[in-house]
Write a protein that holds these residues in place. Structure first.
Motif, PDB file in Angstrom:
ATOM      1  N   ASP A  21       0.815  -1.215   0.000  1.00 12.44           N
ATOM      2  CA  ASP A  21       0.000   0.000   0.000  1.00 12.44           C
ATOM      3  C   ASP A  21       0.849   1.266   0.000  1.00 12.44           C
ATOM      4  O   ASP A  21       0.356   2.344  -0.320  1.00 12.44           O
ATOM      5  CB  ASP A  21      -0.939   0.021   1.214  1.00 12.44           C
ATOM      6  CG  ASP A  21      -2.037  -1.029   1.121  1.00 12.44           C
ATOM      7  OD1 ASP A  21      -2.287  -1.544   0.019  1.00 12.44           O
ATOM      8  OD2 ASP A  21      -2.632  -1.329   2.168  1.00 12.44           O
ATOM      9  N   SER A  22       2.113   1.115   0.360  1.00 11.09           N
ATOM     10  CA  SER A  22       3.003   2.279   0.368  1.00 11.09           C
ATOM     11  C   SER A  22       3.589   2.474  -1.030  1.00 11.09           C
ATOM     12  O   SER A  22       3.439   1.630  -1.902  1.00 11.09           O
ATOM     13  CB  SER A  22       4.145   2.073   1.376  1.00 11.09           C
ATOM     14  OG  SER A  22       5.128   1.208   0.847  1.00 11.09           O
ATOM     15  N   SER A  23       4.252   3.573  -1.220  1.00 14.92           N
ATOM     16  CA  SER A  23       4.923   3.813  -2.499  1.00 14.92           C
ATOM     17  C   SER A  23       6.423   3.592  -2.365  1.00 14.92           C
ATOM     18  O   SER A  23       7.195   4.024  -3.207  1.00 14.92           O
ATOM     19  CB  SER A  23       4.640   5.244  -2.964  1.00 14.92           C
ATOM     20  OG  SER A  23       5.122   6.154  -1.999  1.00 14.92           O
ATOM     21  N   LEU A  24       6.831   2.890  -1.301  1.00 11.53           N
ATOM     22  CA  LEU A  24       8.239   2.708  -0.994  1.00 11.53           C
ATOM     23  C   LEU A  24       8.791   1.406  -1.562  1.00 11.53           C
ATOM     24  O   LEU A  24       8.070   0.426  -1.690  1.00 11.53           O
ATOM     25  CB  LEU A  24       8.444   2.698   0.524  1.00 11.53           C
ATOM     26  CG  LEU A  24       7.987   3.926   1.294  1.00 11.53           C
ATOM     27  CD1 LEU A  24       8.083   3.663   2.792  1.00 11.53           C
ATOM     28  CD2 LEU A  24       8.808   5.132   0.894  1.00 11.53           C
ATOM     29  N   GLY A  25      10.075   1.426  -1.857  1.00  9.26           N
ATOM     30  CA  GLY A  25      10.777   0.193  -2.167  1.00  9.26           C
ATOM     31  C   GLY A  25      11.008  -0.571  -0.867  1.00  9.26           C
ATOM     32  O   GLY A  25      10.779  -0.049   0.231  1.00  9.26           O
ATOM     33  N   VAL A  26      11.488  -1.807  -0.975  1.00 12.21           N
ATOM     34  CA  VAL A  26      11.673  -2.643   0.208  1.00 12.21           C
ATOM     35  C   VAL A  26      12.655  -2.016   1.191  1.00 12.21           C
ATOM     36  O   VAL A  26      12.377  -1.947   2.391  1.00 12.21           O
ATOM     37  CB  VAL A  26      12.149  -4.060  -0.189  1.00 12.21           C
ATOM     38  CG1 VAL A  26      12.483  -4.876   1.036  1.00 12.21           C
ATOM     39  CG2 VAL A  26      11.092  -4.762  -0.997  1.00 12.21           C
ATOM     40  N   LYS A  27      13.796  -1.561   0.703  1.00  7.97           N
ATOM     41  CA  LYS A  27      14.802  -1.018   1.615  1.00  7.97           C
ATOM     42  C   LYS A  27      14.270   0.205   2.361  1.00  7.97           C
ATOM     43  O   LYS A  27      14.434   0.316   3.568  1.00  7.97           O
ATOM     44  CB  LYS A  27      16.071  -0.670   0.858  1.00  7.97           C
ATOM     45  CG  LYS A  27      17.198  -0.286   1.765  1.00  7.97           C
ATOM     46  CD  LYS A  27      18.487  -0.110   1.011  1.00  7.97           C
ATOM     47  CE  LYS A  27      19.613   0.258   1.955  1.00  7.97           C
ATOM     48  NZ  LYS A  27      20.858   0.504   1.254  1.00  7.97           N
ATOM     49  N   ALA A  28      13.621   1.108   1.648  1.00 10.49           N
ATOM     50  CA  ALA A  28      13.064   2.303   2.286  1.00 10.49           C
ATOM     51  C   ALA A  28      11.976   1.924   3.290  1.00 10.49           C
ATOM     52  O   ALA A  28      11.912   2.485   4.388  1.00 10.49           O
ATOM     53  CB  ALA A  28      12.503   3.252   1.230  1.00 10.49           C
ATOM     54  N   PHE A  29      11.123   0.970   2.935  1.00 11.48           N
ATOM     55  CA  PHE A  29      10.067   0.531   3.845  1.00 11.48           C
ATOM     56  C   PHE A  29      10.675  -0.061   5.119  1.00 11.48           C
ATOM     57  O   PHE A  29      10.183   0.170   6.217  1.00 11.48           O
ATOM     58  CB  PHE A  29       9.172  -0.505   3.162  1.00 11.48           C
ATOM     59  CG  PHE A  29       8.052  -0.998   4.026  1.00 11.48           C
ATOM     60  CD1 PHE A  29       6.915  -0.234   4.219  1.00 11.48           C
ATOM     61  CD2 PHE A  29       8.132  -2.228   4.666  1.00 11.48           C
ATOM     62  CE1 PHE A  29       5.878  -0.686   5.037  1.00 11.48           C
ATOM     63  CE2 PHE A  29       7.113  -2.690   5.476  1.00 11.48           C
ATOM     64  CZ  PHE A  29       5.981  -1.911   5.655  1.00 11.48           C
ATOM     65  N   CYS A  30      11.755  -0.804   4.963  1.00 15.92           N
ATOM     66  CA  CYS A  30      12.368  -1.478   6.108  1.00 15.92           C
ATOM     67  C   CYS A  30      13.187  -0.539   6.979  1.00 15.92           C
ATOM     68  O   CYS A  30      13.696  -0.956   8.016  1.00 15.92           O
ATOM     69  CB  CYS A  30      13.213  -2.652   5.633  1.00 15.92           C
ATOM     70  SG  CYS A  30      12.183  -4.001   4.995  1.00 15.92           S
ATOM     71  N   GLU A  31      13.319   0.704   6.597  1.00 16.98           N
ATOM     72  CA  GLU A  31      13.965   1.678   7.465  1.00 16.98           C
ATOM     73  C   GLU A  31      13.033   2.107   8.591  1.00 16.98           C
ATOM     74  O   GLU A  31      13.462   2.737   9.550  1.00 16.98           O
ATOM     75  CB  GLU A  31      14.442   2.884   6.649  1.00 16.98           C
ATOM     76  CG  GLU A  31      15.637   2.536   5.777  1.00 16.98           C
ATOM     77  CD  GLU A  31      16.061   3.652   4.856  1.00 16.98           C
ATOM     78  OE1 GLU A  31      15.371   4.705   4.795  1.00 16.98           O
ATOM     79  OE2 GLU A  31      17.076   3.473   4.169  1.00 16.98           O
ATOM     80  N   GLN A  32      11.771   1.742   8.490  1.00 19.08           N
ATOM     81  CA  GLN A  32      10.819   1.985   9.563  1.00 19.08           C
ATOM     82  C   GLN A  32      11.127   0.999  10.700  1.00 19.08           C
ATOM     83  O   GLN A  32      11.627  -0.086  10.448  1.00 19.08           O
ATOM     84  CB  GLN A  32       9.392   1.754   9.071  1.00 19.08           C
ATOM     85  CG  GLN A  32       9.008   2.652   7.912  1.00 19.08           C
ATOM     86  CD  GLN A  32       7.632   2.320   7.416  1.00 19.08           C
ATOM     87  OE1 GLN A  32       6.671   2.476   8.138  1.00 19.08           O
ATOM     88  NE2 GLN A  32       7.552   1.839   6.193  1.00 19.08           N
ATOM     89  N   PRO A  33      10.796   1.346  11.926  1.00 15.04           N
ATOM     90  CA  PRO A  33      11.113   0.465  13.054  1.00 15.04           C
ATOM     91  C   PRO A  33      10.395  -0.883  13.016  1.00 15.04           C
ATOM     92  O   PRO A  33      10.815  -1.820  13.675  1.00 15.04           O
ATOM     93  CB  PRO A  33      10.673   1.259  14.283  1.00 15.04           C
ATOM     94  CG  PRO A  33      10.270   2.598  13.829  1.00 15.04           C
ATOM     95  CD  PRO A  33      10.211   2.603  12.343  1.00 15.04           C
ATOM     96  N   SER A  34       9.330  -1.005  12.239  1.00 15.73           N
ATOM     97  CA  SER A  34       8.535  -2.234  12.275  1.00 15.73           C
ATOM     98  C   SER A  34       9.115  -3.381  11.458  1.00 15.73           C
ATOM     99  O   SER A  34       8.653  -4.506  11.572  1.00 15.73           O
ATOM    100  CB  SER A  34       7.121  -1.942  11.787  1.00 15.73           C
ATOM    101  OG  SER A  34       7.169  -1.442  10.464  1.00 15.73           O
ATOM    102  N   ALA A  35      10.132  -3.127  10.632  1.00 14.87           N
ATOM    103  CA  ALA A  35      10.635  -4.185   9.759  1.00 14.87           C
ATOM    104  C   ALA A  35      12.141  -4.113   9.599  1.00 14.87           C
ATOM    105  O   ALA A  35      12.699  -3.035   9.462  1.00 14.87           O
ATOM    106  CB  ALA A  35       9.983  -4.067   8.389  1.00 14.87           C
TER     107      ALA A  35
END
Length: 58
Positions: A21-35
Motif C-alpha cells: 500500500d506504500s509507495s516505498l521500495g523494500v529497503k526504504a520501507f524497512c527503514e521503519q522500526p517495524s521491519a
C-alpha cells in the motif's frame, strides 16, 4: 514452536500488505522500526507474495 511460526507469518503478511500500500521500495520501507530488511525479505519469499517489480527497488 508452530504457534510462533503462525504468529510470525500473520505479522509479516500484514506488514507485506502495508508495504504494498506504500509507495516505498523494500529497503526504504524497512527503514521503519517495524521491519528489518533481511527478515522482511525472508518472509516475503516464504509466504510467496513477492511483487517482483517493486521487490528489488531501493
Amino acid at each position: 514452536m508452530e504457534n510462533i511460526q503462525i504468529k510470525n507469518e500473520h505479522y509479516y503478511q500484514q506488514l507485506h500488505g502495508q508495504w504494498k500500500d506504500s509507495s516505498l521500495g523494500v529497503k526504504a520501507f524497512c527503514e521503519q522500526p517495524s521491519a528489518q530488511f533481511a527478515t522482511f525479505r525472508y518472509w516475503v519469499r516464504k509466504i510467496g507474495v513477492i511483487d517482483k517489480r517493486r521487490y528489488w527497488l531501493y
